[in-house]
Design an enzyme around this catalytic site. Sequence first.
Site, mmCIF file in Angstrom:
data_model
loop_
_atom_site.group_PDB
_atom_site.id
_atom_site.type_symbol
_atom_site.label_atom_id
_atom_site.label_comp_id
_atom_site.label_asym_id
_atom_site.label_seq_id
_atom_site.Cartn_x
_atom_site.Cartn_y
_atom_site.Cartn_z
ATOM 1 N N CYS A 1 -22.495 -1.557 92.901
ATOM 2 C CA CYS A 1 -22.696 -0.821 94.151
ATOM 3 C C CYS A 1 -21.802 -1.407 95.234
ATOM 4 O O CYS A 1 -21.473 -2.587 95.203
ATOM 5 C CB CYS A 1 -24.157 -0.892 94.588
ATOM 6 S SG CYS A 1 -24.446 0.210 95.978
ATOM 7 N N MET B 1 -40.785 0.887 97.915
ATOM 8 C CA MET B 1 -41.421 0.554 96.641
ATOM 9 C C MET B 1 -41.030 -0.856 96.191
ATOM 10 O O MET B 1 -39.939 -1.322 96.499
ATOM 11 C CB MET B 1 -40.964 1.538 95.548
ATOM 12 C CG MET B 1 -41.296 2.976 95.843
ATOM 13 S SD MET B 1 -40.972 4.044 94.423
ATOM 14 C CE MET B 1 -39.215 3.946 94.271
ATOM 15 N N ASP C 1 -20.026 -16.333 126.711
ATOM 16 C CA ASP C 1 -19.942 -17.088 127.950
ATOM 17 C C ASP C 1 -19.137 -16.320 129.004
ATOM 18 O O ASP C 1 -19.505 -16.269 130.177
ATOM 19 C CB ASP C 1 -19.287 -18.447 127.660
ATOM 20 C CG ASP C 1 -19.207 -19.303 128.918
ATOM 21 O OD1 ASP C 1 -20.233 -19.366 129.632
ATOM 22 O OD2 ASP C 1 -18.138 -19.854 129.203
HETATM 23 N N1 LIG Z 1 -42.436 7.190 91.265
HETATM 24 C C1 LIG Z 1 -41.207 7.623 91.114
HETATM 25 N N2 LIG Z 1 -40.433 7.774 92.185
HETATM 26 C C2 LIG Z 1 -39.197 8.221 91.993
HETATM 27 C C3 LIG Z 1 -38.682 8.536 90.732
HETATM 28 N N3 LIG Z 1 -37.420 8.972 90.877
HETATM 29 C C4 LIG Z 1 -37.146 8.923 92.171
HETATM 30 N N4 LIG Z 1 -38.222 8.475 92.844
HETATM 31 C C5 LIG Z 1 -38.352 8.309 94.285
HETATM 32 O O1 LIG Z 1 -37.635 9.344 94.881
HETATM 33 C C6 LIG Z 1 -36.663 8.785 95.754
HETATM 34 C C7 LIG Z 1 -35.475 9.685 95.822
HETATM 35 O O2 LIG Z 1 -34.840 9.718 94.584
HETATM 36 P P1 LIG Z 1 -33.640 10.679 94.267
HETATM 37 O O3 LIG Z 1 -32.650 9.915 93.488
HETATM 38 O O4 LIG Z 1 -33.170 11.322 95.498
HETATM 39 O O5 LIG Z 1 -34.258 11.714 93.258
HETATM 40 P P2 LIG Z 1 -35.322 12.907 93.355
HETATM 41 O O6 LIG Z 1 -36.284 12.689 94.445
HETATM 42 O O7 LIG Z 1 -35.850 13.072 91.985
HETATM 43 O O8 LIG Z 1 -34.380 14.099 93.700
HETATM 44 P P3 LIG Z 1 -34.631 15.676 93.628
HETATM 45 O O9 LIG Z 1 -33.986 16.091 92.376
HETATM 46 O O10 LIG Z 1 -33.930 16.177 94.817
HETATM 47 O O11 LIG Z 1 -36.089 15.909 93.644
HETATM 48 C C8 LIG Z 1 -36.404 7.393 95.189
HETATM 49 O O12 LIG Z 1 -36.013 6.544 96.195
HETATM 50 C C9 LIG Z 1 -37.760 7.011 94.714
HETATM 51 O O13 LIG Z 1 -38.524 6.553 95.802
HETATM 52 C C10 LIG Z 1 -39.527 8.355 89.634
HETATM 53 O O14 LIG Z 1 -39.170 8.620 88.505
HETATM 54 N N5 LIG Z 1 -40.781 7.906 89.876
HETATM 55 C C1 LIG Z 2 -31.230 3.112 93.579
HETATM 56 S S1 LIG Z 2 -30.425 4.291 94.578
HETATM 57 C C2 LIG Z 2 -29.053 4.705 93.585
HETATM 58 C C3 LIG Z 2 -28.132 5.733 94.172
HETATM 59 C C4 LIG Z 2 -27.294 5.354 95.363
HETATM 60 N N1 LIG Z 2 -26.734 4.066 95.294
HETATM 61 C C5 LIG Z 2 -28.063 5.547 96.646
HETATM 62 O O1 LIG Z 2 -28.401 4.565 97.304
HETATM 63 O O2 LIG Z 2 -28.302 6.679 96.991
HETATM 64 C C6 LIG Z 2 -31.450 5.755 94.474
HETATM 65 C C7 LIG Z 2 -32.443 5.889 95.581
HETATM 66 O O3 LIG Z 2 -33.413 4.879 95.465
HETATM 67 C C8 LIG Z 2 -33.807 4.504 96.748
HETATM 68 N N2 LIG Z 2 -34.428 3.180 96.694
HETATM 69 C C9 LIG Z 2 -33.840 2.026 96.335
HETATM 70 N N3 LIG Z 2 -34.726 1.016 96.423
HETATM 71 C C10 LIG Z 2 -35.895 1.548 96.846
HETATM 72 C C11 LIG Z 2 -37.175 1.004 97.135
HETATM 73 N N4 LIG Z 2 -37.435 -0.281 97.007
HETATM 74 N N5 LIG Z 2 -38.135 1.847 97.559
HETATM 75 C C12 LIG Z 2 -37.893 3.171 97.694
HETATM 76 N N6 LIG Z 2 -36.704 3.729 97.418
HETATM 77 C C13 LIG Z 2 -35.714 2.935 97.013
HETATM 78 C C14 LIG Z 2 -32.511 4.548 97.531
HETATM 79 O O4 LIG Z 2 -32.722 4.655 98.909
HETATM 80 C C15 LIG Z 2 -31.856 5.780 96.974
HETATM 81 O O5 LIG Z 2 -32.223 6.902 97.745
HETATM 82 S S1 SF4 Z 3 -30.018 1.746 97.306
HETATM 83 FE FE1 SF4 Z 3 -29.238 0.197 95.883
HETATM 84 S S2 SF4 Z 3 -27.813 1.244 94.618
HETATM 85 FE FE2 SF4 Z 3 -28.144 2.528 96.419
HETATM 86 S S3 SF4 Z 3 -26.656 1.892 97.943
HETATM 87 FE FE3 SF4 Z 3 -28.357 0.619 98.301
HETATM 88 S S4 SF4 Z 3 -27.979 -1.219 97.069
HETATM 89 FE FE4 SF4 Z 3 -26.660 0.360 96.319
#
Ligand SMILES: Nc1nc2c(ncn2[C@@H]2O[C@H](COP(=O)(O)OP(=O)(O)OP(=O)(O)O)[C@@H](O)[C@H]2O)c(=O)[nH]1
Ligand SMILES: C[S@@+](CC[C@H](N)C(=O)[O-])C[C@H]1O[C@@H](n2cnc3c(N)ncnc32)[C@H](O)[C@@H]1O
Ligand code: SF4
Length: 617
Positions: free
Chosen positions: A77, A248, A577
């Site tokens: 990343c 999370m 300063d």
């Molecule tokens: N509990 C749970 N939360 C998830 C999962 N996938 C995504 N999320 C939550 O959804 C947030 C947004 O994820 P995205 O990568 O945008 O995917 P998405 O919500 O499935 O996207 P859409 O296809 O637009 O519905 C992540 O940051 C997680 O908090 C999952 O499989 N389980």
């Molecule tokens: C792991 S990232 C990967 C894709 C990409 N790097 C991004 O940030 O969009 C996918 C999503 O997970 C979310 N995400 C990462 N850590 C998280 C956490 N601890 N709780 C909730 N959402 C989280 C990010 O904000 C992002 O929207």
């Molecule tokens: S949420 Fe994780 S994977 Fe996505 S930009 Fe931030 S550090 Fe990179």
Amino acid sequence: MTFPATKITPNLWTKLPLSMARGIATQVELPSTSLNLQRRAQARIREIDFASPVNKHLIDTFNRQHNYLRISLTERCNLRCFYCMPSEGIELSPDGKLLTNAEIIRLATLFVKSGVTKIRLTGGEPTIRKGIAEIIGDLNSLRKYGLKSIGMTSNGLALHRHLPQLVENGLSHLNLSLDTLDPFKFELITRRRGHDAVLKALKVALESPLASVKINVVVIKDLNDSEVLDFVEMTKTENISVRFIEFMPFTGNKWDKKKMVPSSELLERIRAKHPNVERAPDELNDTARSWSIPGHKGHFGFISSMSDHFCSSCNRLRLTADGQIKVCLFDATEVSLRDKLRTGASDQELLETIGRSVSGKKEKHAGMEDIDVITNRPMILIGGRLKKSMYPTLHLVHSPSGSVHRHQKSGLRVYSTSSSPSPSLTHIDERGRASMVDVGEKQPTKRTATASGRIYITKLAYELVTASYPTEDSSSSSAESRAVAKARHKGDVLTVAQLAAIMGAKQTSSLIPLCHPLALSKIGVVLQPETTTRKSGSGEDVTYSILCTATVACEGKTGVEMEALTSVSVGLLTVWDMLKAVAGQEMIIGEIMVTHKAGGRSGDFSRPEIDTMLCDT
Ligand SMILES: Nc1nc2c(ncn2[C@@H]2O[C@H](COP(=O)(O)OP(=O)(O)OP(=O)(O)O)[C@@H](O)[C@H]2O)c(=O)[nH]1
Ligand SMILES: C[S@@+](CC[C@H](N)C(=O)[O-])C[C@H]1O[C@@H](n2cnc3c(N)ncnc32)[C@H](O)[C@@H]1O
Ligand code: SF4
Ligand code: SF4
């Protein structure tokens, strides 16, 4: 006869739902004359199975049909969001362990032919995967097998130039992660610069023919929760969906329930400003509960993974960058499809492996009280492994043996902290006393280090620093003008700070007790005034700052990063300063860091720059 099956006309038979067909097929009380009915029911079940869009291997024991596949394209990343990855970083899989583009497409094809209709590319940051445009193009050709949408979740940093190509190749849905509208907070959250680039990507996305653009906002108490109304304001004029995500827990992200703002609380805050806010329709299997404000073009929603999970309608499977299938975000169990692929498994064998994983999927994730004790991977990996030294030291259940065991309440695997090795400090002797490292035996080598840091200043101070000197009438009697005159009296801010930074580098060993005195061969200092503009509910907010960068070099036995850091710190303190008469206590000094380092045993280091990490699509 207990079932009115005889009343089913031939026409109705073709529409008989599975549950009714099952009811008839399993009735024991049917008279023998009605055996024909049972046969018809069984035939109907076969017909439904055959026509079922989802292969039985993708249906779990809770009858959830998994037609959504998330593919992680990379573990890497270009940001370092604190909630996603541990500050120590992550251990990356060697390249050879990652799925190749061809392997990704082979598996994606199998999933799509088995009923997956939605694929989302994620990571790490998917846009830094080489060949992402080709991958999307190849996925696009799977539409003929029933693939309906190709989405991507991205931080947007490297996106604005590449997005049109990705859309042309078939990308249909984009989720952009943007947690703050404030560039300063952006750097705090992501530990990197690049807010402007993400806003640019958003603009390009909104002007593109994408079917949907969503903004993901992870909400953290006392950090960005005050911006929720600003984000809602964006939905007024833009056709976007803003999703507020509950923070999370993942291994290493220092999750704390107190940092999480429940969605219900956010909704109340929004309702206080917009009493007419109303529930909006959700998409099928959506993670978000949607809301809108009448008259607004877009809408917003809440992803309440923690306070109100949506596991009962879960339809998602994950393929990690190193080729593991992971059936649940919060389940550490995984099976390598890559290994099977590479040992020549047929599609049927792969499907059966997938089926075994799917059938082991649990009904839901652990509750809020238990979830922080599970050892999962950091969110960024969702597929790799942590270094042993990175196992978290918080929230873990200790075992006397220091080994993996099960948490009593949740039954989930937990690691003991007792096996974690502790890193040692170089400036401490065996008795724990401070000591200067003996470098007598080391060979001198060419060493360089660059550090940077920033001071945030007020508009007035910025104008003062950047205006050609002198421009105003210092005899003016307003308090503001008197302050300006007083500040100017001290001289040209940037030149004085630059000289101070040079002196600072030279004085490092006098200021930092255990630093060796070094004969520096070069000290280069640059002070660059910068502005950053962002849209806010009420117009535009501009942030004013001065970036100080110092590069130091020497031919010597120890590194020069302390000299570079001291130089930057002294330079910024001097700006403070010089400007305190006009900017008072409003200034902030921060983000002091080493950006490059070369020479010496520990090897070269380069903090990834936004531009050098761009994908090459
Ligand atoms: N509990 C749970 N939360 C998830 C999962 N996938 C995504 N999320 C939550 O959804 C947030 C947004 O994820 P995205 O990568 O945008 O995917 P998405 O919500 O499935 O996207 P859409 O296809 O637009 O519905 C992540 O940051 C997680 O908090 C999952 O499989 N389980
Ligand atoms: C792991 S990232 C990967 C894709 C990409 N790097 C991004 O940030 O969009 C996918 C999503 O997970 C979310 N995400 C990462 N850590 C998280 C956490 N601890 N709780 C909730 N959402 C989280 C990010 O904000 C992002 O929207
Ligand atoms: S949420 Fe994780 S994977 Fe996505 S930009 Fe931030 S550090 Fe990179
Ligand atoms: S926690 Fe697991 S079961 Fe629940 S929605 Fe996420 S992936 Fe699905």
